[in-house]
Design an enzyme around this catalytic site. Structure first.
Site, short mmCIF file in Angstrom:
data_model
loop_
_atom_site.label_atom_id
_atom_site.label_comp_id
_atom_site.label_asym_id
_atom_site.label_seq_id
_atom_site.Cartn_x
_atom_site.Cartn_y
_atom_site.Cartn_z
N HIS A 69 -8.41 23.59 3.33
CA HIS A 69 -7.36 22.58 3.47
C HIS A 69 -6.01 23.27 3.59
CE1 HIS A 69 -5.33 18.74 3.06
NE2 HIS A 69 -4.42 19.40 2.37
N ASP A 71 -6.03 6.49 -2.32
CA ASP A 71 -5.04 7.43 -1.79
C ASP A 71 -4.35 6.86 -0.55
OD1 ASP A 71 -3.67 10.02 -1.50
OD2 ASP A 71 -4.81 10.06 0.37
N ARG A 92 4.04 5.85 -0.98
CA ARG A 92 4.86 7.05 -1.21
C ARG A 92 5.70 7.36 0.02
NH1 ARG A 92 0.63 11.35 -2.28
NH2 ARG A 92 2.40 12.76 -2.48
N SER A 109 -3.74 13.49 -4.54
CA SER A 109 -4.01 12.95 -3.21
C SER A 109 -4.98 13.88 -2.44
CB SER A 109 -2.67 12.83 -2.46
OG SER A 109 -2.86 12.61 -1.10
N LYS A 158 -9.58 13.51 -2.21
CA LYS A 158 -10.30 13.42 -0.92
C LYS A 158 -11.27 14.59 -0.77
CE LYS A 158 -6.27 12.98 1.07
NZ LYS A 158 -5.05 12.72 1.81
N1 URA Z 1 -1.34 15.71 2.24
C1 URA Z 1 -2.03 14.77 1.56
O1 URA Z 1 -3.18 14.46 1.91
N2 URA Z 1 -1.45 14.19 0.50
C2 URA Z 1 -0.21 14.49 0.08
O2 URA Z 1 0.24 13.92 -0.89
C3 URA Z 1 0.52 15.46 0.80
C4 URA Z 1 -0.08 16.07 1.87
#
Ligand code: URA
Length: 434
Positions: free
Chosen positions: A82, A161, A168, A183, A187
């Site tokens: 990621h 999320d 947000r 967040s 995932k």
């Molecule tokens: N990427 C995400 O998936 N969530 C965040 O809060 C910031 C970047």
């Protein structure tokens, strides 16, 4: 339980219990709590922070708001990567096929670009016909048959999320270490991989501007991943200039394919992709040392197996695999404009954020979630930090829509040109969790 009490506790800097956090996340996801109250709590968390225990509870509640993918039918350790987001970052297109070709299954859910940063889903969408939203069955088939699967996040993975991120986004509460940690990690945990390599971007073109912030975020995600039994490590990498030469979706596919062809092997983009891939091979149990893993990466480029894996992934998921060998089959821009140097000198800095915004204005990125992209447009940056330039050298090639306005301002301003030679800083700033 009353949401008012949660907001009040956090406003004063108190800690929320796992039960309170689960109550909030569930209520936000199912719509039983008003958005105003979630927004107020998000702002209180931004100011007051969260303890490690609270961040863990938030991650768990968000993960459990939806489905968890079961990858147990695929043999071996499954390894994901990621990146926290940058400009010109096409590493997934390079390292996914490499890792898969070296024998380690690589299940990846990616995002779409927003603002000045690009998203892997949009880059893959530039390959004609390629399906970028795979069903669970298609995702598993791709992983089983090519060892590589990449898809946009499905609606049933961590739906809380999706809801909270949208709030947000409009309440200036994105920049918070516990909120970003929960967040991303909710995932990733729901996605079912056994191991995860994090590429935490740091610098003026990234979310995390300072090494201190990047270090704190990386450590927070490593702690949460480990607490949930995941193998996890992080590289903190520099994000000021764009990564590589291409910004824009079809252009980035071309650059990634060139690297899989064995070109530009000593570029920062190639070196970073190879290192991330090597870490994934070690975590997946295919190599014991970095040297051995990097050797495997090189072999997969030289024998063509990495590129062949990308071709098979594209063909299996409905895409035109011939476009990887014949770039004229990729989306083509309406006009091509060159921007040339107005003086001699050395490149001291390249403002990746400014170029990301220029590419977005051309149509390569979204200002708003509902904007429709032009996958052909973007910018090819011909210089790097440290390059010597002479007046009239081509600095940028701008690929734009037919008849669209090609902004002439902003390109030269994105470069800092000085008279003396410049040294290049290392892309790898620090490692966490090794
Ligand atoms: N990427 C995400 O998936 N969530 C965040 O809060 C910031 C970047």
């Amino acid at each position: 339980m009353r949401m008012y009490d949660l907001i009040y506790t956090k406003k004063l800097g108190g800690a929320l219990s796992p039960e309170q956090i689960a109550f909030w996340v569930q209520g936000a996801a199912d719509g039983s709590l008003p958005d105003e109250q979630s927004a107020a709590l998000l702002m209180a968390i931004c100011w007051r922070g969260m303890s490690t225990a609270e961040t863990l509870a938030l991650t768990l509640a968000m993960r459990d708001s939806g489905k968890r993918l079961d990858l147990s039918s695929i043999p071996g350790l499954k390894v994901d990567k990621h990146s926290t987001g940058g400009v010109g970052d096409k590493t997934t297109l390079i390292l996914g096929p490499i890792v898969a070709a070296c024998g380690v299954p690589c299940p990846m859910f990616s995002g779409r670009g927003l603002g000045h940063t690009g998203g892997t889903v949009d880059k893959f969408a530039a390959i004609p016909g390629l399906k970028v939203e795979l069903s669970e069955a298609e995702f598993l088939r791709s992983l089983r048959e090519t060892r590589f699967a990449n898809s946009a996040q499905t609606a049933d993975i961590a739906p809380a999320d999706r809801k909270l991120y949208a709030l947000r986004d409009i309440t200036a509460t994105v920049e918070s270490i516990p909120l970003i940690t929960a967040s991303i990690m909710s995932k990733k945990l729901a996605g079912g991989a056994d191991a995860l390599v994090l590429d935490v971007k740091c610098g003026p073109s990234a979310f995390m501007k300072t090494l201190d912030e990047a270090r704190t975020l990386a450590q927070s995600m490593v702690d949460v991943g480990r607490a949930h039994g995941m193998q996890i490590r992080a590289l903190i990498t520099r994000m000021d200039a764009p990564l590589g030469w291409a910004i824009g979706n079809a252009l980035e596919v071309m650059e990634a394919v060139e690297i899989l062809h064995g070109e530009h092997g000593d570029s920062e983009l190639a070196q970073m992709s190879f290192r991330l891939a090597a870490e994934m091979l070690i975590m997946g149990g295919a190599a014991n040392t970095l040297e051995q893993a990097l050797g495997m990466v090189q072999a997969s480029i030289q024998d063509g197996s990495a590129l062949e894996t990308l071709r098979r992934f594209v063909a299996l998921n409905g895409g035109d695999a011939l476009a990887l060998d014949d770039f004229s089959r990729l989306p083509q821009p309406g006009q091509v404009v060159e921007v040339r140097a107005d003086r001699d000198g050395y490149i001291a800095a390249i403002d990746g954020r400014a170029l990301g915004i220029l590419a977005m204005d051309l149509g390569a990125g979204r200002r708003d979630r509902n904007d429709v992209l032009d996958l052909s447009v973007g910018i090819w940056v011909h210089v790097q930090v440290g390059s010597r330039i002479e007046k009239n050298d081509i600095l940028f090639t701008v690929y734009a829509k037919q008849g669209g306005l090609v902004p002439s301002k902003g390109y030269l301003e994105a470069l800092q040109v000085v008279s003396g030679s410049q040294s290049v800083k290392n892309w790898l700033m620090e490692t966490i969790g090794f």
